[in-house]
Design a protein around this motif. Structure first.
Motif, PDB file in Angstrom:
ATOM      1  N   ALA A   1      -9.876  -6.343  12.450  1.00 51.55           N
ATOM      2  CA  ALA A   1     -10.706  -5.482  11.609  1.00 51.55           C
ATOM      3  C   ALA A   1      -9.871  -4.913  10.468  1.00 51.55           C
ATOM      4  CB  ALA A   1     -11.304  -4.358  12.439  1.00 51.55           C
ATOM      5  N   GLY A   2      -8.622  -4.537  10.769  1.00 52.67           N
ATOM      6  CA  GLY A   2      -7.733  -4.025   9.733  1.00 52.67           C
ATOM      7  C   GLY A   2      -7.403  -5.093   8.701  1.00 52.67           C
TER       8      GLY A   2
ATOM      9  N   THR B   1      -1.118  -5.078  10.051  1.00 55.16           N
ATOM     10  CA  THR B   1      -2.538  -4.787   9.859  1.00 55.16           C
ATOM     11  C   THR B   1      -3.177  -4.267  11.140  1.00 55.16           C
ATOM     12  OG1 THR B   1      -2.999  -7.097  10.290  1.00 55.16           O
ATOM     13  CG2 THR B   1      -2.875  -6.408   8.003  1.00 55.16           C
TER      14      THR B   1
ATOM     15  N   ALA C   1     -11.142  -7.154   2.171  1.00 60.93           N
ATOM     16  CA  ALA C   1     -12.379  -6.704   1.538  1.00 60.93           C
ATOM     17  C   ALA C   1     -12.079  -5.648   0.479  1.00 60.93           C
ATOM     18  CB  ALA C   1     -13.326  -6.137   2.595  1.00 60.93           C
ATOM     19  N   LYS C   2     -11.174  -4.720   0.807  1.00 65.89           N
ATOM     20  CA  LYS C   2     -10.849  -3.651  -0.135  1.00 65.89           C
ATOM     21  C   LYS C   2     -10.204  -4.220  -1.395  1.00 65.89           C
ATOM     22  CE  LYS C   2      -7.708  -0.320  -1.514  1.00 65.89           C
ATOM     23  NZ  LYS C   2      -6.274  -0.341  -1.737  1.00 65.89           N
TER      24      LYS C   2
ATOM     25  N   PRO D   1       0.806  -1.227   0.000  1.00 68.83           N
ATOM     26  CA  PRO D   1       0.000   0.000   0.000  1.00 68.83           C
ATOM     27  C   PRO D   1       0.841   1.280   0.000  1.00 68.83           C
ATOM     28  CG  PRO D   1      -0.334  -1.275   2.034  1.00 68.83           C
ATOM     29  CD  PRO D   1       0.452  -2.121   1.105  1.00 68.83           C
TER      30      PRO D   1
ATOM     31  N   GLU E   1     -12.934  -6.152  -3.489  1.00 61.17           N
ATOM     32  CA  GLU E   1     -13.922  -5.346  -4.203  1.00 61.17           C
ATOM     33  C   GLU E   1     -13.300  -4.733  -5.443  1.00 61.17           C
ATOM     34  OE1 GLU E   1     -16.899  -5.484  -3.651  1.00 61.17           O
ATOM     35  OE2 GLU E   1     -16.986  -6.256  -1.605  1.00 61.17           O
TER      36      GLU E   1
ATOM     37  N   HIS F   1       0.663  -9.304   4.099  1.00 63.43           N
ATOM     38  CA  HIS F   1      -0.127  -8.766   5.204  1.00 63.43           C
ATOM     39  C   HIS F   1       0.021  -9.659   6.426  1.00 63.43           C
ATOM     40  CE1 HIS F   1      -1.823  -6.532   1.875  1.00 63.43           C
ATOM     41  NE2 HIS F   1      -2.289  -5.663   2.747  1.00 63.43           N
TER      42      HIS F   1
ATOM     43  N   SER G   1      -8.528  -4.988   4.814  1.00 62.81           N
ATOM     44  CA  SER G   1      -7.596  -4.970   3.692  1.00 62.81           C
ATOM     45  C   SER G   1      -7.986  -6.029   2.668  1.00 62.81           C
ATOM     46  CB  SER G   1      -6.162  -5.169   4.184  1.00 62.81           C
ATOM     47  OG  SER G   1      -5.945  -6.489   4.609  1.00 62.81           O
TER      48      SER G   1
END
Lengths: 333, 295
Positions: free
Chosen positions: A191-192, A187, A198-199, A147, A202, A156, A196
C-alpha cells in the motif's frame, strides 16, 4: 516394421484424428481454475466466455491457487485448465507430469512473462529520453528527489519482508546507489509503495523504484521499465543477488517469470478446436495492465472485466479464434 | 414483497459513480493543493529529521545517560533509572539500537505534537460545552476508524515517510490528552474556584494558576496514555515507510521469522515500560500535594 504395418498405423491415426475433429463440435465439460489474483481471475473468465459461447463447451470456473491447483491437476487430472500458471515454483513436478503425458503447457499465457525491475514514470522518460538504463537513472539524483532529503535521489524499495526487498537492496549496492547520491527508501507495505507511485504521478514528480507487471498500478500509471544493461545470470542471481548477506553483489537483471497455460491431457485429446484455442491464446503485459486498471477504477469483477476486454480489444482476441467462432462470440456479447 | 427480502440498495452503477466522483475530486484536490500541504508540514518534517539525527548520531553512552537522567528526573527513583539503563543496554546488545532510536525519536515528536495540539483543545472543551459536544464524537471517530482508511488520503497528499506516519500516530494517540485535560479541569472542586474568584482572579489567572495545576496529575495520566498509544502505532506507521522497530516486525510477519518479531516486539515493550513508569512516577509526584491536604 514392414511397410504394410506402417501404412496401417498411419490409416488408424488418420481415423483417430477425424474422430477428434468430430468431438470438437461438442467439447463437453471443462473446468477452469480461477486463481486468487486479478489477472488470472479475468483470464479464467475470458476463457470461460470464449469456450462456452464460441465452442459450445460446458465451461465451469473453480477457485484455485498455484500450488493446490497444479498439484490437483497432476494427481487427479482436475481441473482441466489453469489459464495463468506461474510455473517457476513448481518446475520440477510439472516437468515430470508433462514428460509422462499427464499435462501439457499449451501456450505462454503472458507473452512477456512476469516482469520485475526498476521503473520510472513515462513522463520522465519522455522528458529525458537519454535515460534508458538503471545506470543512466542513477546519474540523475536530481530527477528523483528523496522524500526526506531533497539533495539526494531516492530508489523506492519493495515492501518489507518480500523477497524483492533483498534483491532490490543488492541491486542498489551493485549499481553504486549511495556513491551516486541516492538513498534506498523503505516503503513498508505494498500500500505504501502504490501510494508513493500514485502521489508522484498525480503531481508529475520524479519516481524511481521497484515494481512488477502485470499489475493494475502499471495500467493506471504508465511506467517505463529501465534496462539493466546486463543479461540475467541465474548462477550469480541465486548465489548472491537473492541473499541478504551477499558481500559484493554484481549487476544482474531480474529473471522473467514464465507464465503458461497448463491443460490436462484429457482435454488436449477431447477438446479438439477448443484446445487449439488454448494453444493460441496469449496477451501482452500492456494489454493486461490496461484491463486491470479499468477493473480497479470501476471496481469490476473478473466477469465484468472479461466482457469489457472482449468488447474493447477485438484486435487482440480475434487472432485466437477462427472467423466463425469470433462471429458467435460477438453475437453473445 | 421483493423489497421486504431484498434491501432496497442504491444500485451498483449509481454507487460506483458516487465512489468514482469522490475519488476523482480528491485526486483533483491533491493535484492542486498537494504542494501547499507539503510546505505546511515542511517544518514538522525538518524537526522529525533533526530529532532522529540527534538520537542516531549522538554516541550511545551519552544517549543512555541522558535518557536515564530524564527518567530519574521525572521519577526520582533509582530503580526506574537503573531499569532504563539495563533495558537500553540489552536493546543495543541485540542489535536494535538504531531502529530503537528512530522509534524513540518518532514517539518523542508525536507526543510533543499531541500535547501542543491536545492541551488547548482540552482547555477549550472544558470551558465550552458546545465545543465538547462537537469534539467528543470526533475523538470517537479518530480512535475507532481503522488507520489505513485515513492513511490512503494522507499518503496521496504527502507521500510516504515520517510526516504521514506522524499524522497517523497523532490521530490515534491524541484523544487521551484531550479527554483527560477536559476531565481534569472539570474535576477541579467548585469551592476552590470560588475561593480563587473571591481573591479576584482574572479568567486567565484562574486557568493558569488554579485549574491547570490542579488538573496536572490527570493530564499526566492522559499524556501517559498518549505515549502508550503512539507506541502501539509503530508497526502501522512502518507500513507507510516510517523507519524504526516496525520495519523488522513487518519483515518477521511476511516471513514467519518468529525470533526477529519477538525481539523487536520486546524492544517496543521495553521502551513502553520505561516511558510508562517514568511518566507515571512523575504524575504521582505531582499529586503529592493532594496527600498533604488529606493528611
Amino acid at each position: 516394421m514392414t511397410n504394410q504395418r506402417k501404412w496401417f498405423i498411419g490409416a488408424v491415426s488418420a481415423v483417430a484424428l477425424l474422430g477428434a475433429g468430430q468431438a470438437a463440435a461438442k467439447c463437453g465439460t471443462v473446468t477452469i481454475a480461477s486463481m486468487n489474483w486479478q489477472s488470472a481471475e479475468v483470464l479464467a473468465e475470458i476463457d470461460k466466455f470464449i469456450l462456452s459461447e464460441g465452442y459450445g463447451c460446458k465451461a465451469e470456473i473453480v477457485p484455485g491457487d498455484t500450488m493446490p491447483t497444479l498439484t490437483s491437476m497432476m494427481e487427479k487430472g482436475q481441473p482441466d485448465v489453469a489459464p495463468e500458471a506461474w510455473i517457476n515454483a513448481v518446475k520440477e513436478p510439472l516437468g515430470k507430469a508433462v514428460a509422462e503425458g499427464r499435462l501439457v503447457m499449451s501456450t505462454k499465457a503472458l507473452a512477456d512473462g512476469g516482469v520485475e525491475g526498476i521503473w520510472m514514470p513515462k513522463y520522465i522518460a519522455d522528458k529525458h529520453p537519454e535515460i534508458k538504463t538503471i545506470a543512466d537513472a542513477f546519474k540523475r539524483p536530481d530527477l528523483f528527489p528523496a522524500p526526506e532529503d531533497k539533495s539526494k535521489g531516492a530508489l523506492h524499495n519493495c515492501p518489507s519482508g518480500w523477497a524483492c526487498q533483498i534483491n532490490t537492496g543488492n541491486a542498489f549496492k551493485a549499481w553504486g546507489g549511495e556513491k551516486n547520491g541516492f538513498t534506498l527508501v523503505d516503503t513498508g507495505s505494498s500500500a505504501g509503495l502504490d501510494g508513493s507511485i500514485a502521489k508522484a504521478y498525480e503531481r508529475k514528480q520524479g519516481w524511481l523504484g521497484y515494481y512488477w507487471a502485470p499489475t493494475s498500478i502499471l495500467g493506471k500509471y504508465e511506467m517505463v521499465k529501465l534496462d539493466e544493461g546486463v543479461k540475467h545470470d541465474a548462477k550469480a542471481w541465486n548465489a548472491c543477488n537473492v541473499k541478504e548477506d551477499c558481500a559484493n553483489p554484481q549487476k544482474n537483471s531480474w529473471p522473467t517469470a514464465e507464465v503458461y497455460t497448463v491443460v490436462t491431457s484429457r482435454f488436449q485429446k477431447q477438446g479438439g478446436e477448443a484446445y487449439t484455442y488454448l494453444t493460441k491464446r496469449n496477451w501482452g503485459n500492456q494489454t493486461v495492465n490496461t484491463l486491470l486498471a479499468w477493473m480497479s477504477d470501476n471496481q469490476a469483477t473478473g466477469a465484468d472485466g472479461a466482457v469489457h476486454f472482449l468488447e474493447k480489444n477485438e484486435a487482440v482476441w480475434t487472432k485466437w479464434v477462427s472467423a466463425d467462432v469470433a462471429k458467435k462470440i460477438k453475437a453473445a456479447l | 414483497m421483493d423489497w421486504f427480502y431484498e434491501f432496497p440498495e442504491m444500485g451498483s452503477s449509481a454507487l460506483r459513480a458516487l465512489k468514482k466522483g469522490i475519488d476523482g475530486s480528491f485526486r483533483d484536490f491533491t493535484r492542486e493543493h498537494g504542494e501547499l500541504m507539503e510546505q505546511v508540514f515542511e517544518p514538522l518534517k525538518q524537526f522529525l529529521i533533526f530529532s532522529e539525527r540527534l538520537l542516531t548520531d549522538t554516541p550511545w553512552p551519552i544517549v543512555i545517560a541522558v535518557i536515564a537522567g530524564l527518567a530519574w528526573f521525572a521519577s526520582r527513583s533509582m530503580k526506574i533509572a537503573v531499569g532504563t539503563i539495563i533495558t537500553l543496554l540489552l536493546i543495543g546488545y541485540f542489535g536494535m539500537w538504531e531502529d530503537t532510536m528512530r522509534t524513540v525519536s518518532m514517539i518523542f515528536v508525536c507526543t510533543i505534537t499531541a500535547i501542543v495540539l491536545g492541551l488547548p483543545i482540552g482547555v477549550l472543551m472544558s470551558r465550552f460545552d458546545g465545543m465538547q459536544r462537537i469534539v467528543n464524537p470526533t475523538l470517537d471517530i479518530m480512535q475507532t476508524m481503522p488507520s489505513f482508511v485515513y492513511l490512503i488520503p494522507v499518503v496521496m497528499l504527502l507521500g510516504i515517510g515520517k510526516v504521514p506516519g506522524l499524522i497517523a500516530v497523532v490521530i490515534y494517540a491524541i484523544p487521551p490528552v484531550i479527554r483527560f485535560t477536559n476531565l481534569g479541569i472539570r474535576l477541579v472542586p467548585a469551592d476552590v474556584l470560588e475561593a480563587s474568584e473571591a481573591f479576584g482572579t482574572s479568567a486567565w489567572q484562574k486557568m493558569t494558576k488554579v485549574q491547570l495545576p490542579l488538573a496536572l496529575p490527570t493530564i499526566m495520566a492522559g499524556v501517559n496514555q498518549t505515549i502508550m498509544l503512539s507506541l502501539a502505532m509503530v508497526v502501522v506507521a512502518s507500513m507507510i515507510g516510517v523507519q524504526g522497530l516496525g520495519q523488522p516486525v513487518l519483515k518477521a510477519i511476511a516471513n514467519q521469522y518468529f525470533t526477529l518479531g519477538m525481539f523487536n516486539g520486546l524492544a517496543i515493550v521495553g521502551i513502553a515500560i520505561i516511558f510508562d513508569r517514568a511518566s507515571q512516577a512523575y504524575g504521582k509526584r505531582l499529586q503529592r500535594h493532594l496527600e498533604v491536604v488529606h493528611g
